[in-house]
Design a protein around this motif. Structure first.
Motif, PDB file in Angstrom:
ATOM      1  N   VAL A  49      31.970  68.007  20.530  1.00 53.47           N
ATOM      2  CA  VAL A  49      32.786  67.161  19.661  1.00 53.47           C
ATOM      3  C   VAL A  49      32.611  67.643  18.233  1.00 53.47           C
ATOM      4  O   VAL A  49      31.478  67.833  17.762  1.00 53.47           O
ATOM      5  CB  VAL A  49      32.372  65.680  19.770  1.00 53.47           C
ATOM      6  N   VAL A  50      33.708  67.858  17.543  1.00 48.39           N
ATOM      7  CA  VAL A  50      33.649  68.333  16.163  1.00 48.39           C
ATOM      8  C   VAL A  50      34.039  67.205  15.209  1.00 48.39           C
ATOM      9  O   VAL A  50      35.000  66.479  15.447  1.00 48.39           O
ATOM     10  CB  VAL A  50      34.556  69.566  15.959  1.00 48.39           C
ATOM     11  N   ASP A  51      33.244  67.044  14.155  1.00 50.87           N
ATOM     12  CA  ASP A  51      33.546  66.083  13.095  1.00 50.87           C
ATOM     13  C   ASP A  51      34.033  66.885  11.894  1.00 50.87           C
ATOM     14  O   ASP A  51      33.244  67.565  11.226  1.00 50.87           O
ATOM     15  CB  ASP A  51      32.310  65.251  12.743  1.00 50.87           C
ATOM     16  N   VAL A  52      35.321  66.849  11.641  1.00 55.45           N
ATOM     17  CA  VAL A  52      35.949  67.676  10.609  1.00 55.45           C
ATOM     18  C   VAL A  52      35.883  66.966   9.256  1.00 55.45           C
ATOM     19  O   VAL A  52      36.203  65.785   9.157  1.00 55.45           O
ATOM     20  CB  VAL A  52      37.407  67.982  10.996  1.00 55.45           C
ATOM     21  N   GLY A  53      35.471  67.708   8.226  1.00 57.49           N
ATOM     22  CA  GLY A  53      35.249  67.079   6.929  1.00 57.49           C
ATOM     23  C   GLY A  53      34.056  66.159   7.002  1.00 57.49           C
ATOM     24  O   GLY A  53      34.111  65.013   6.553  1.00 57.49           O
ATOM     25  N   CYS A  54      32.973  66.682   7.565  1.00 56.59           N
ATOM     26  CA  CYS A  54      31.814  65.851   7.923  1.00 56.59           C
ATOM     27  C   CYS A  54      31.044  65.320   6.729  1.00 56.59           C
ATOM     28  O   CYS A  54      30.242  64.405   6.867  1.00 56.59           O
ATOM     29  CB  CYS A  54      30.871  66.635   8.830  1.00 56.59           C
ATOM     30  N   GLY A  55      31.259  65.887   5.544  1.00 57.84           N
ATOM     31  CA  GLY A  55      30.560  65.389   4.367  1.00 57.84           C
ATOM     32  C   GLY A  55      29.053  65.454   4.517  1.00 57.84           C
ATOM     33  O   GLY A  55      28.493  66.486   4.860  1.00 57.84           O
ATOM     34  N   ALA A  56      28.399  64.324   4.297  1.00 56.22           N
ATOM     35  CA  ALA A  56      26.938  64.276   4.336  1.00 56.22           C
ATOM     36  C   ALA A  56      26.374  64.262   5.743  1.00 56.22           C
ATOM     37  O   ALA A  56      25.159  64.283   5.927  1.00 56.22           O
ATOM     38  CB  ALA A  56      26.443  63.054   3.560  1.00 56.22           C
ATOM     39  N   GLY A  57      27.222  64.191   6.777  1.00 56.92           N
ATOM     40  CA  GLY A  57      26.778  64.432   8.139  1.00 56.92           C
ATOM     41  C   GLY A  57      26.340  63.244   8.970  1.00 56.92           C
ATOM     42  O   GLY A  57      25.898  63.420  10.105  1.00 56.92           O
ATOM     43  N   ARG A  58      26.478  62.032   8.473  1.00 59.78           N
ATOM     44  CA  ARG A  58      25.991  60.874   9.220  1.00 59.78           C
ATOM     45  C   ARG A  58      26.652  60.769  10.599  1.00 59.78           C
ATOM     46  O   ARG A  58      25.987  60.516  11.609  1.00 59.78           O
ATOM     47  CB  ARG A  58      26.237  59.586   8.438  1.00 59.78           C
ATOM     48  N   ALA A  59      27.975  60.951  10.668  1.00 56.83           N
ATOM     49  CA  ALA A  59      28.675  60.805  11.942  1.00 56.83           C
ATOM     50  C   ALA A  59      28.240  61.856  12.948  1.00 56.83           C
ATOM     51  O   ALA A  59      28.211  61.597  14.151  1.00 56.83           O
ATOM     52  CB  ALA A  59      30.184  60.876  11.721  1.00 56.83           C
ATOM     53  N   VAL A  60      27.892  63.054  12.474  1.00 58.93           N
ATOM     54  CA  VAL A  60      27.444  64.111  13.378  1.00 58.93           C
ATOM     55  C   VAL A  60      26.178  63.675  14.112  1.00 58.93           C
ATOM     56  O   VAL A  60      26.047  63.833  15.332  1.00 58.93           O
ATOM     57  CB  VAL A  60      27.190  65.421  12.602  1.00 58.93           C
ATOM     58  N   VAL A  61      25.264  63.083  13.385  1.00 63.02           N
ATOM     59  CA  VAL A  61      24.011  62.610  13.977  1.00 63.02           C
ATOM     60  C   VAL A  61      24.275  61.444  14.926  1.00 63.02           C
ATOM     61  O   VAL A  61      23.726  61.387  16.035  1.00 63.02           O
ATOM     62  CB  VAL A  61      23.015  62.209  12.876  1.00 63.02           C
ATOM     63  N   GLU A  62      25.129  60.518  14.514  1.00 59.20           N
ATOM     64  CA  GLU A  62      25.423  59.369  15.372  1.00 59.20           C
ATOM     65  C   GLU A  62      26.124  59.792  16.661  1.00 59.20           C
ATOM     66  O   GLU A  62      25.888  59.217  17.732  1.00 59.20           O
ATOM     67  CB  GLU A  62      26.263  58.357  14.602  1.00 59.20           C
ATOM     68  N   LEU A  63      26.987  60.801  16.576  1.00 58.99           N
ATOM     69  CA  LEU A  63      27.639  61.308  17.783  1.00 58.99           C
ATOM     70  C   LEU A  63      26.624  61.981  18.704  1.00 58.99           C
ATOM     71  O   LEU A  63      26.646  61.781  19.923  1.00 58.99           O
ATOM     72  CB  LEU A  63      28.743  62.297  17.400  1.00 58.99           C
ATOM     73  N   ALA A  64      25.730  62.780  18.123  1.00 64.56           N
ATOM     74  CA  ALA A  64      24.709  63.453  18.937  1.00 64.56           C
ATOM     75  C   ALA A  64      23.827  62.435  19.653  1.00 64.56           C
ATOM     76  O   ALA A  64      23.407  62.661  20.796  1.00 64.56           O
ATOM     77  CB  ALA A  64      23.866  64.370  18.055  1.00 64.56           C
ATOM     78  N   GLU A  65      23.561  61.322  19.006  1.00 68.46           N
ATOM     79  CA  GLU A  65      22.760  60.270  19.629  1.00 68.46           C
ATOM     80  C   GLU A  65      23.458  59.661  20.831  1.00 68.46           C
ATOM     81  O   GLU A  65      22.807  59.027  21.674  1.00 68.46           O
ATOM     82  CB  GLU A  65      22.446  59.179  18.594  1.00 68.46           C
ATOM     83  N   ARG A  66      24.768  59.886  20.926  1.00 72.29           N
ATOM     84  CA  ARG A  66      25.533  59.370  22.065  1.00 72.29           C
ATOM     85  C   ARG A  66      25.664  60.405  23.179  1.00 72.29           C
ATOM     86  O   ARG A  66      26.454  60.222  24.107  1.00 72.29           O
ATOM     87  CB  ARG A  66      26.908  58.900  21.586  1.00 72.29           C
ATOM     88  N   GLY A  67      24.918  61.493  23.089  1.00 72.11           N
ATOM     89  CA  GLY A  67      24.816  62.430  24.199  1.00 72.11           C
ATOM     90  C   GLY A  67      25.792  63.575  24.231  1.00 72.11           C
ATOM     91  O   GLY A  67      25.939  64.238  25.267  1.00 72.11           O
TER      92      GLY A  67
END
Length: 258
Positions: A49-67
């Motif tokens: 899953v790619v988070d485009v325009g991720c900025g400071a990256g919070r959503a990337v970590v939250e997505l990874a926590e979802r497996g």
């Protein structure tokens, strides 16, 4: 301007943007909206899953926590440096929404939050999302409509002028209301749109109004005296408990056709 001066200005701009993004993440309902966007992605364990325009990256970590295998993409090296410092265990890559560093059909989920309003050609970004998504992959676009911000005021015409002037400085300020059309034109199926309106009465949101007014003044849409009077009225409202700002956040989702 010397290279050192340019570097200092770039650093200040990045720090200012980080402060804005952090403030947005702390807004009432922000965590709920992010969670809703993850739900609409219909996450498949271990998929990319790619988070485009991720900025400071919070959503990337939250997505990874979802497996899932989450990857953050952003065109700003300085923003990515800040994201990597905050989340050293996460994966980030430098790229813009119009040219992603992924093979065709290699991504199961695509998310872009508060991104499309700064793009000059959002249709190009949608076409690139369609390219990288596998058949059945999910796309979620989220963000506010900058031309639809509602502010209670004793001077509605001036308020409209300020909101519209600030919106017109962005690449695609009405992107939120255009998500559905963009996704349909891009060949996506099962397109849905939700609108979640954030209502803010906390005086802390006065800082947002200042960020609306200053650019409007800079382009000459509003005179400094009238802008100062308008801000003073909003401060009086805040002190009296009569302050209100409402912002519609659009969340659109769709499926990549086979």
């Amino acid at each position: 301007m010397s290279k050192n001066q340019e570097a200092v200005e770039d650093h200040r701009d990045t720090e200012a943007l980080l402060a804005v993004l952090d403030s947005a993440d702390r807004m009432p309902g922000a965590a709920r909206l992010r969670a809703r966007s993850y739900e609409l992605l219909s996450l498949v364990p271990d998929s990319t899953v790619v988070d485009v325009g991720c900025g400071a990256g919070r959503a990337v970590v939250e997505l990874a926590e979802r497996g899932v295998h989450a990857i953050g993409v952003d065109p700003s090296p300085r923003m990515l440096a800040a994201a990597r410092e905050r989340w050293p265990e996460a994966e980030f890559r430098e790229a813009g929404a119009e040219e992603l560093p992924f093979a065709g059909g290699s991504v199961r989920g695509y998310r872009a939050d508060k991104v499309f309003h700064v793009l000059q050609e959002p249709a190009r970004a949608v076409a690139e999302a369609r390219r990288v998504l596998c058949p059945g992959g999910r796309i979620v676009l989220a963000g506010q409509d900058w031309d639809a911000i509602m502010i209670d005021s004793d001077d509605p015409p001036l308020t409209r002028t300020i909101v519209h002037a600030r919106a017109d400085l962005l690449g695609t300020p009405r992107a939120g209301r255009q998500y559905r059309g963009l996704l349909l034109a891009g060949g996506f199926d099962d397109v849905t749109v939700e609108v979640h309106t954030g209502v803010f009465t906390d005086p802390a949101m006065l800082s947002l109004l200042a960020r609306l007014v200053e650019p409007a003044c800079a382009v000459g849409a509003v005179g400094r005296d009238r802008a100062d009077e308008w801000l003073a009225e909003q401060r009086r409202r805040a002190e009296a408990g009569r302050f209100l700002v409402a912002i519609p956040f659009f969340v659109a989702s769709a499926t990549a056709s086979a």
